[in-house]
Scaffold this motif. Structure first.
Motif, short mmCIF file in Angstrom:
data_model
loop_
_atom_site.label_atom_id
_atom_site.label_comp_id
_atom_site.label_asym_id
_atom_site.label_seq_id
_atom_site.Cartn_x
_atom_site.Cartn_y
_atom_site.Cartn_z
N ILE A 1 3.81 -0.81 4.18
CA ILE A 1 2.65 0.18 3.62
C ILE A 1 3.88 1.43 3.87
O ILE A 1 5.34 1.21 3.82
CB ILE A 1 2.27 0.36 4.91
N HIS A 2 4.09 1.82 2.06
CA HIS A 2 5.25 2.51 1.23
C HIS A 2 4.38 4.19 1.81
O HIS A 2 3.27 4.26 1.64
CB HIS A 2 4.91 2.34 0.74
N GLU B 1 13.27 1.35 5.21
CA GLU B 1 13.25 1.63 3.53
C GLU B 1 12.25 2.17 3.21
O GLU B 1 11.95 2.17 1.89
CB GLU B 1 14.07 0.22 2.97
N ASN B 2 10.81 1.40 3.73
CA ASN B 2 9.16 2.17 3.17
C ASN B 2 8.82 3.20 3.54
O ASN B 2 7.96 4.09 3.34
CB ASN B 2 8.52 0.76 4.47
N ILE B 3 9.91 4.39 4.42
CA ILE B 3 9.34 5.90 4.30
C ILE B 3 10.67 6.23 3.02
O ILE B 3 12.00 6.54 2.93
CB ILE B 3 10.27 6.30 5.64
N PHE C 1 0.80 -1.27 0.06
CA PHE C 1 0.31 0.18 -0.27
C PHE C 1 0.83 1.33 -0.35
O PHE C 1 1.95 1.31 0.54
CB PHE C 1 -0.79 0.00 1.13
N THR C 2 0.51 2.32 -1.23
CA THR C 2 1.24 3.54 -1.00
C THR C 2 0.88 4.56 -0.88
O THR C 2 -0.47 4.51 -0.80
CB THR C 2 2.28 3.47 -2.34
N ILE C 3 1.34 5.84 0.04
CA ILE C 3 0.20 6.86 0.67
C ILE C 3 0.74 8.17 0.31
O ILE C 3 1.85 7.75 1.21
CB ILE C 3 -0.29 6.66 2.14
N ALA C 4 0.84 8.88 0.09
CA ALA C 4 2.05 10.01 -0.26
C ALA C 4 1.00 10.96 0.81
O ALA C 4 -0.35 11.28 0.94
CB ALA C 4 1.87 10.40 -1.22
N LEU C 5 2.20 12.01 1.48
CA LEU C 5 1.93 13.20 2.94
C LEU C 5 1.31 13.88 2.90
O LEU C 5 2.51 14.69 1.72
CB LEU C 5 2.68 12.30 3.68
N SER C 6 0.77 14.85 3.14
CA SER C 6 0.25 16.01 2.81
C SER C 6 0.81 16.85 3.59
O SER C 6 1.62 15.91 5.36
CB SER C 6 -1.25 16.96 2.83
N GLY C 7 1.76 17.79 4.15
CA GLY C 7 1.74 18.68 5.22
C GLY C 7 0.81 19.89 5.99
O GLY C 7 -0.34 19.70 5.35
#
Ligand SMILES: O=C1O[C@H](COP(=O)(O)O)[C@@H](O)[C@H](O)[C@H]1O
Length: 240
Positions: free
Chosen positions: A63-64, A98-100, A36-42
């Protein structure tokens, strides 16, 4: 595009809804793609969401985590989006280092860092130059000037359509950001918008016509799923 707009009673409800939505995507993504890949906002809005995620038992090794934008500062700088997410969430769970996938901010030139992150993502998604891989979930905020990620009004970043990552500028401060075509390739994009100060910008973003250069959040038109989660303070005047 499957677009859904929800106006939640308050910020707590907004966070709870976003949490449920994200959690509902984890298992299906892992089943279909092995991770599962998720891109974060600030910004300030997602912090309680990250705190809530830190309390969940999830298959962290699958989870990445990526970032949709980052201020061009050291990772321990108070303005760093990475630092906020680490403090609120990532340092509290058993996610492999390595997932971060933090955006690099130590190259001599921000454009070099943008290129480095682009290459890193191409390796992660096994994609080639010019392809736009699909992240499972991209979280976005929206500023009261209608910027999203670090796609600010009237800036060059809005014109970049042949890359995943570019340099964004907020006045004199430099940032890295996903480009809008990369965001639009995602499986699911979730906007989290809170606060009365966002109402005028939201009205323009939801208007039948308005400038995308002045209101960059209008550029976000993903091919698949788009969620606008608003609290009542932000979304009271939006007609659903
Ligand atoms: O500068 C930023 O602001 C936006 C919106 O932040 P908020 O504090 O109004 O929630 C955010 O999405 C972006 O990632 C961040 O760099």
């Amino acid at each position: 595009m499957n677009k859904k707009v929800e106006v939640l009673p308050d910020k707590n409800a907004l966070v709870e809804r976003a949490l449920l939505l994200i959690l509902s995507k984890v298992e299906p993504s892992i089943q279909q793609r092995g991770r599962f890949t998720i891109a974060l906002s600030g910004g300030s809005t997602p912090k309680p969401l990250y705190e809530a995620l830190s309390q969940k038992k999830l298959p962290w090794d699958k989870i990445h985590v990526l970032w949709g934008d980052e201020r061009y500062v050291a990772p321990d700088h108070p303005d760093s989006n990475q630092l906020m997410a680490r403090n609120a969430w990532l340092d509290k769970v058993d996610i492999p280092a390595e997932n971060i996938h933090a955006m690099p901010t130590d190259a001599a030139e921000p454009s070099q860092a943008a290129q480095q992150y682009e290459q890193h993502l191409q390796e992660l998604f096994n994609s080639s130059q010019g392809e736009f891989p699909a992240i499972d979930v991209i979280l976005l905020g929206m500023g009261d000037d209608a910027h999203t990620a670090s796609l600010f009004p009237n800036t060059e970043a809005l014109k970049v359509t042949d890359k995943l990552i570019t340099v964004g500028n907020k006045d004199s401060s430099v940032r890295l950001t996903f480009t809008y075509p990369f965001i639009n390739a995602a499986e699911c994009v979730i906007f989290l918008v809170s606060g009365e100060n966002k109402r005028p910008a939201l009205a323009q973003v939801f208007a039948p016509t308005a400038s995308e250069t002045i209101y960059p959040s209008r550029l976000i038109q993903p091919q698949k799923e788009l969620w606008w989660l608003l609290d009542e303070a932000a979304g009271a005047e939006i007609k659903i």
